[in-house]
Design a protein around this motif. Structure first.
Motif, PDB file in Angstrom:
ATOM      1  N   ALA A  19       0.841  -1.203   0.000  1.00 50.27           N
ATOM      2  CA  ALA A  19       0.000   0.000   0.000  1.00 50.27           C
ATOM      3  C   ALA A  19       0.871   1.246   0.000  1.00 50.27           C
ATOM      4  O   ALA A  19       2.019   1.221   0.448  1.00 50.27           O
ATOM      5  CB  ALA A  19      -0.915   0.001   1.215  1.00 50.27           C
ATOM      6  N   LEU A  20       0.288   2.322  -0.494  1.00 48.43           N
ATOM      7  CA  LEU A  20       0.913   3.638  -0.455  1.00 48.43           C
ATOM      8  C   LEU A  20      -0.047   4.610   0.207  1.00 48.43           C
ATOM      9  O   LEU A  20      -1.245   4.585  -0.047  1.00 48.43           O
ATOM     10  CB  LEU A  20       1.208   4.140  -1.869  1.00 48.43           C
ATOM     11  N   TRP A  21       0.507   5.461   1.050  1.00 57.14           N
ATOM     12  CA  TRP A  21      -0.274   6.476   1.726  1.00 57.14           C
ATOM     13  C   TRP A  21       0.280   7.825   1.289  1.00 57.14           C
ATOM     14  O   TRP A  21       1.476   8.075   1.394  1.00 57.14           O
ATOM     15  CB  TRP A  21      -0.177   6.256   3.230  1.00 57.14           C
ATOM     16  N   ILE A  22      -0.592   8.674   0.786  1.00 59.14           N
ATOM     17  CA  ILE A  22      -0.189  10.014   0.367  1.00 59.14           C
ATOM     18  C   ILE A  22      -0.562  10.993   1.477  1.00 59.14           C
ATOM     19  O   ILE A  22      -1.722  11.128   1.845  1.00 59.14           O
ATOM     20  CB  ILE A  22      -0.863  10.416  -0.965  1.00 59.14           C
ATOM     21  N   ASP A  23       0.456  11.649   2.014  1.00 63.85           N
ATOM     22  CA  ASP A  23       0.258  12.632   3.074  1.00 63.85           C
ATOM     23  C   ASP A  23      -0.076  13.976   2.449  1.00 63.85           C
ATOM     24  O   ASP A  23       0.046  14.170   1.244  1.00 63.85           O
ATOM     25  CB  ASP A  23       1.540  12.720   3.920  1.00 63.85           C
ATOM     26  N   ARG A  24      -0.493  14.910   3.263  1.00 65.89           N
ATOM     27  CA  ARG A  24      -0.815  16.229   2.746  1.00 65.89           C
ATOM     28  C   ARG A  24       0.458  16.992   2.453  1.00 65.89           C
ATOM     29  O   ARG A  24       1.503  16.685   3.056  1.00 65.89           O
ATOM     30  CB  ARG A  24      -1.718  16.981   3.720  1.00 65.89           C
ATOM     31  N   LEU A  59      -5.052   7.937   1.782  1.00 66.90           N
ATOM     32  CA  LEU A  59      -4.796   9.370   1.922  1.00 66.90           C
ATOM     33  C   LEU A  59      -4.857   9.779   3.388  1.00 66.90           C
ATOM     34  O   LEU A  59      -5.587   9.195   4.184  1.00 66.90           O
ATOM     35  CB  LEU A  59      -5.855  10.184   1.164  1.00 66.90           C
ATOM     36  N   TRP A  60      -4.130  10.832   3.732  1.00 64.11           N
ATOM     37  CA  TRP A  60      -4.190  11.452   5.060  1.00 64.11           C
ATOM     38  C   TRP A  60      -5.500  12.232   5.157  1.00 64.11           C
ATOM     39  O   TRP A  60      -5.942  12.847   4.182  1.00 64.11           O
ATOM     40  CB  TRP A  60      -2.997  12.398   5.204  1.00 64.11           C
ATOM     41  N   HIS A  61      -6.122  12.222   6.349  1.00 61.79           N
ATOM     42  CA  HIS A  61      -7.372  12.964   6.517  1.00 61.79           C
ATOM     43  C   HIS A  61      -7.575  13.374   7.970  1.00 61.79           C
ATOM     44  O   HIS A  61      -7.003  12.771   8.881  1.00 61.79           O
ATOM     45  CB  HIS A  61      -8.561  12.116   6.047  1.00 61.79           C
ATOM     46  N   VAL A  62      -8.398  14.394   8.171  1.00 62.35           N
ATOM     47  CA  VAL A  62      -8.773  14.882   9.505  1.00 62.35           C
ATOM     48  C   VAL A  62     -10.277  15.179   9.511  1.00 62.35           C
ATOM     49  O   VAL A  62     -10.884  15.339   8.452  1.00 62.35           O
ATOM     50  CB  VAL A  62      -7.980  16.162   9.893  1.00 62.35           C
ATOM     51  N   SER A 120     -14.515   6.751  -4.856  1.00 60.66           N
ATOM     52  CA  SER A 120     -14.955   6.518  -6.240  1.00 60.66           C
ATOM     53  C   SER A 120     -13.778   6.555  -7.216  1.00 60.66           C
ATOM     54  O   SER A 120     -13.881   6.031  -8.324  1.00 60.66           O
ATOM     55  CB  SER A 120     -16.022   7.534  -6.646  1.00 60.66           C
ATOM     56  N   HIS A 121     -12.676   7.153  -6.809  1.00 63.22           N
ATOM     57  CA  HIS A 121     -11.452   7.180  -7.629  1.00 63.22           C
ATOM     58  C   HIS A 121     -10.575   5.957  -7.368  1.00 63.22           C
ATOM     59  O   HIS A 121      -9.547   5.798  -8.016  1.00 63.22           O
ATOM     60  CB  HIS A 121     -10.627   8.433  -7.339  1.00 63.22           C
ATOM     61  N   GLY A 122     -10.938   5.149  -6.381  1.00 61.48           N
ATOM     62  CA  GLY A 122     -10.141   3.965  -6.071  1.00 61.48           C
ATOM     63  C   GLY A 122      -9.324   4.081  -4.805  1.00 61.48           C
ATOM     64  O   GLY A 122      -8.523   3.185  -4.506  1.00 61.48           O
ATOM     65  N   ILE A 123      -9.503   5.147  -4.028  1.00 64.71           N
ATOM     66  CA  ILE A 123      -8.824   5.244  -2.733  1.00 64.71           C
ATOM     67  C   ILE A 123      -9.440   4.197  -1.818  1.00 64.71           C
ATOM     68  O   ILE A 123     -10.657   4.087  -1.706  1.00 64.71           O
ATOM     69  CB  ILE A 123      -8.949   6.666  -2.146  1.00 64.71           C
ATOM     70  N   GLU A 124      -8.575   3.429  -1.145  1.00 59.10           N
ATOM     71  CA  GLU A 124      -9.039   2.282  -0.359  1.00 59.10           C
ATOM     72  C   GLU A 124      -8.753   2.398   1.134  1.00 59.10           C
ATOM     73  O   GLU A 124      -9.022   1.460   1.893  1.00 59.10           O
ATOM     74  CB  GLU A 124      -8.367   1.017  -0.884  1.00 59.10           C
ATOM     75  N   GLY A 125      -8.216   3.515   1.555  1.00 56.91           N
ATOM     76  CA  GLY A 125      -7.930   3.672   2.969  1.00 56.91           C
ATOM     77  C   GLY A 125      -7.588   5.112   3.296  1.00 56.91           C
ATOM     78  O   GLY A 125      -7.340   5.934   2.404  1.00 56.91           O
ATOM     79  N   PHE A 126      -7.590   5.403   4.589  1.00 58.51           N
ATOM     80  CA  PHE A 126      -7.277   6.744   5.069  1.00 58.51           C
ATOM     81  C   PHE A 126      -6.417   6.641   6.313  1.00 58.51           C
ATOM     82  O   PHE A 126      -6.657   5.794   7.171  1.00 58.51           O
ATOM     83  CB  PHE A 126      -8.561   7.515   5.408  1.00 58.51           C
ATOM     84  N   LYS A 127      -5.413   7.502   6.412  1.00 59.62           N
ATOM     85  CA  LYS A 127      -4.638   7.646   7.637  1.00 59.62           C
ATOM     86  C   LYS A 127      -5.336   8.775   8.376  1.00 59.62           C
ATOM     87  O   LYS A 127      -5.226   9.943   8.017  1.00 59.62           O
ATOM     88  CB  LYS A 127      -3.183   8.001   7.308  1.00 59.62           C
TER      89      LYS A 127
END
Length: 174
Positions: A19-24, A59-62, A120-127
């Motif tokens: 997996a890859l996580w994209i931070d802000r 993706l990173w989220h708050v 809907s774009h295929g993001i499968e998780g959130f940090k």
């Protein structure tokens, strides 16, 4: 291009990663539920490439809409019209604003509809980050909070994360 290059290089090196996580920052603002087109010109192609290489994407989220960022103005107007925030809140312990009240069904739906813009774009998780604003008090003073379900800071200090994380978990693929 940098993310795609990193993914390709990791595979070339045969690194054990799934997996890859994209931070802000990856969006035009904190929780604008988009990708900044100046940095991510084709997010769908990037996510598809990740999937082709066997990566899942996160993706990173708050749980906030940035109260000072013009890029969230439209979402904040929608949020205000729906009433997505606790009716009373204590001291805000982050730089973005009042957290979403996930005990409010309308707020949860609003947030999940926006999360769907990523899934809907295929993001499968959130940090998931932050969300620790609900505290019973600071020093000797109580910091009152009132949530849609009638709970307050004394119970939500330990339960806020359940609603916050649950709202995202319900939006993820199996």
């Amino acid at each position: 291009a940098e993310v795609v290059g990193d993914m390709d290089r990791m595979r070339d090196l045969d690194l054990a990663a799934t997996a890859l996580w994209i931070d802000r920052p990856y969006a035009t603002g904190v929780n604008t539920f988009d990708f900044d087109p100046m940095t991510y010109s084709d997010p769908d192609a990037m996510i598809e490439h990740a999937h082709q290489l066997g990566y899942r994407m996160a993706l990173w989220h708050v749980p906030y809409l940035d109260e000072n960022d013009p890029s969230t103005a439209s979402l904040r107007a929608q949020a205000d019209a729906i009433g997505v925030y606790p009716s009373e809140h204590g001291i805000v312990l982050n730089k973005w604003g009042v957290p979403i009240d996930f005990t409010n069904p309308a707020a949860k739906i609003f947030w999940q509809e926006n999360i769907a813009r990523y899934t809907s774009h295929g993001i499968e998780g959130f940090k998931l980050d932050y969300g620790e604003d609900v505290v019973p008090g600071l020093t000797a003073e109580r910091t009152p909070w009132v949530f849609a379900d009638g709970s307050d800071e004394r119970t939500m200090h330990g339960r806020y994360q359940l609603g916050y994380h649950g709202a995202y978990a319900e939006m993820l693929p199996p």
